[in-house]
Motif scaffolding. Structure first.
Motif, PDB file in Angstrom:
ATOM      1  N   CYS A  20       2.504   1.715  -3.347  1.00 47.92           N
ATOM      2  CA  CYS A  20       1.704   1.782  -4.164  1.00 47.92           C
ATOM      3  C   CYS A  20       1.613   4.048  -4.533  1.00 47.92           C
ATOM      4  O   CYS A  20       0.796   3.969  -4.977  1.00 47.92           O
ATOM      5  CB  CYS A  20       0.643   1.222  -4.326  1.00 47.92           C
ATOM      6  SG  CYS A  20      -0.540   1.787  -3.575  1.00 47.92           S
ATOM      7  N   VAL A  21       1.472   4.350  -3.671  1.00 42.82           N
ATOM      8  CA  VAL A  21       1.177   6.125  -3.543  1.00 42.82           C
ATOM      9  C   VAL A  21       2.489   6.590  -3.166  1.00 42.82           C
ATOM     10  O   VAL A  21       3.105   7.638  -3.207  1.00 42.82           O
ATOM     11  CB  VAL A  21       0.626   5.886  -1.821  1.00 42.82           C
ATOM     12  CG1 VAL A  21      -0.815   5.420  -1.826  1.00 42.82           C
ATOM     13  CG2 VAL A  21       1.230   5.874  -0.405  1.00 42.82           C
ATOM     14  N   PHE A  57      -1.771  -0.546  -6.623  1.00 42.22           N
ATOM     15  CA  PHE A  57      -2.951   1.170  -7.343  1.00 42.22           C
ATOM     16  C   PHE A  57      -4.179  -0.064  -7.865  1.00 42.22           C
ATOM     17  O   PHE A  57      -4.720   0.738  -7.360  1.00 42.22           O
ATOM     18  CB  PHE A  57      -1.834   2.256  -7.729  1.00 42.22           C
ATOM     19  CG  PHE A  57      -2.862   3.165  -8.248  1.00 42.22           C
ATOM     20  CD1 PHE A  57      -2.659   4.648  -7.412  1.00 42.22           C
ATOM     21  CD2 PHE A  57      -3.524   3.443  -9.377  1.00 42.22           C
ATOM     22  CE1 PHE A  57      -3.932   5.299  -7.965  1.00 42.22           C
ATOM     23  CE2 PHE A  57      -4.239   3.891  -9.881  1.00 42.22           C
ATOM     24  CZ  PHE A  57      -4.684   5.275  -8.837  1.00 42.22           C
ATOM     25  N   SER A 104       4.386  -1.694  -7.903  1.00 45.79           N
ATOM     26  CA  SER A 104       3.606   0.309  -7.597  1.00 45.79           C
ATOM     27  C   SER A 104       1.890   0.208  -8.322  1.00 45.79           C
ATOM     28  O   SER A 104       1.429   0.760  -8.079  1.00 45.79           O
ATOM     29  CB  SER A 104       4.073   1.267  -7.402  1.00 45.79           C
ATOM     30  OG  SER A 104       3.378   2.325  -7.644  1.00 45.79           O
ATOM     31  N   TYR A 161      -5.962  -1.980  -4.894  1.00 45.56           N
ATOM     32  CA  TYR A 161      -5.550  -1.322  -3.144  1.00 45.56           C
ATOM     33  C   TYR A 161      -7.003  -1.400  -2.482  1.00 45.56           C
ATOM     34  O   TYR A 161      -6.407  -1.328  -1.604  1.00 45.56           O
ATOM     35  CB  TYR A 161      -5.971   0.172  -3.521  1.00 45.56           C
ATOM     36  CG  TYR A 161      -5.569   1.039  -2.706  1.00 45.56           C
ATOM     37  CD1 TYR A 161      -3.716   0.970  -2.509  1.00 45.56           C
ATOM     38  CD2 TYR A 161      -6.277   1.875  -1.599  1.00 45.56           C
ATOM     39  CE1 TYR A 161      -3.557   1.589  -0.784  1.00 45.56           C
ATOM     40  CE2 TYR A 161      -5.408   2.142  -0.718  1.00 45.56           C
ATOM     41  CZ  TYR A 161      -4.191   2.704  -0.138  1.00 45.56           C
ATOM     42  OH  TYR A 161      -4.057   3.149   1.041  1.00 45.56           O
ATOM     43  N   ARG A 169       1.191  -1.209   0.109  1.00 43.04           N
ATOM     44  CA  ARG A 169       0.135   0.556   0.201  1.00 43.04           C
ATOM     45  C   ARG A 169       0.549   0.937  -0.561  1.00 43.04           C
ATOM     46  O   ARG A 169       0.388   2.110  -0.717  1.00 43.04           O
ATOM     47  CB  ARG A 169      -1.350   0.274   1.413  1.00 43.04           C
ATOM     48  CG  ARG A 169      -1.882  -1.067   1.534  1.00 43.04           C
ATOM     49  CD  ARG A 169      -3.291  -0.828   2.257  1.00 43.04           C
ATOM     50  NE  ARG A 169      -3.849  -1.614   2.553  1.00 43.04           N
ATOM     51  CZ  ARG A 169      -3.635  -2.088   2.992  1.00 43.04           C
ATOM     52  NH1 ARG A 169      -3.006  -2.250   4.584  1.00 43.04           N
ATOM     53  NH2 ARG A 169      -4.433  -4.145   3.953  1.00 43.04           N
TER      54      ARG A 169
END
Length: 95
Positions: free
Chosen positions: A46-47, A89, A85, A92, A43
């Motif tokens: 991916c941000v 995303f 990533s 998510y 998580r």
């Protein structure tokens, strides 16, 4: 007249053909095999968090972050952080 034809053609191409996101690489079925910590790391990856930021947020070492990320990548079947990533995303809501 030719410009009108182009405009009509463009609309025909777009109407009824919604833009679709490309499917990310990786195996969605592997999500269930990720540990709670691996999900947390993914998580954050991916941000666009770096390993140092992730380690501070989770209270673990950078080396442990790398280990978790390596495990995540192996389980979901991707070969680089960018693919992980994009996968994270896209899915998510399942993590």
């Amino acid at each position: 007249m030719a410009q009108e034809d182009n405009g009509i053609r463009a609309r025909e191409l777009l109407v009824g053909h919604p833009w679709r996101r490309p499917m990310p690489q990786g195996d969605i079925r592997a999500i269930h095999s990720l540990t709670t910590r691996e999900r947390q790391v993914l998580r954050l990856v991916c941000v666009a968090s770096g390993n140092r930021d992730i380690s501070k947020q989770l209270g673990i070492s950078e080396r442990t972050v790398k280990s978790h990320l390596t495990s995540v990548m192996s389980k979901i079947g991707v070969t680089c952080r960018a693919q992980a990533s994009v996968f994270g995303f896209a899915y998510y809501h399942l993590l």
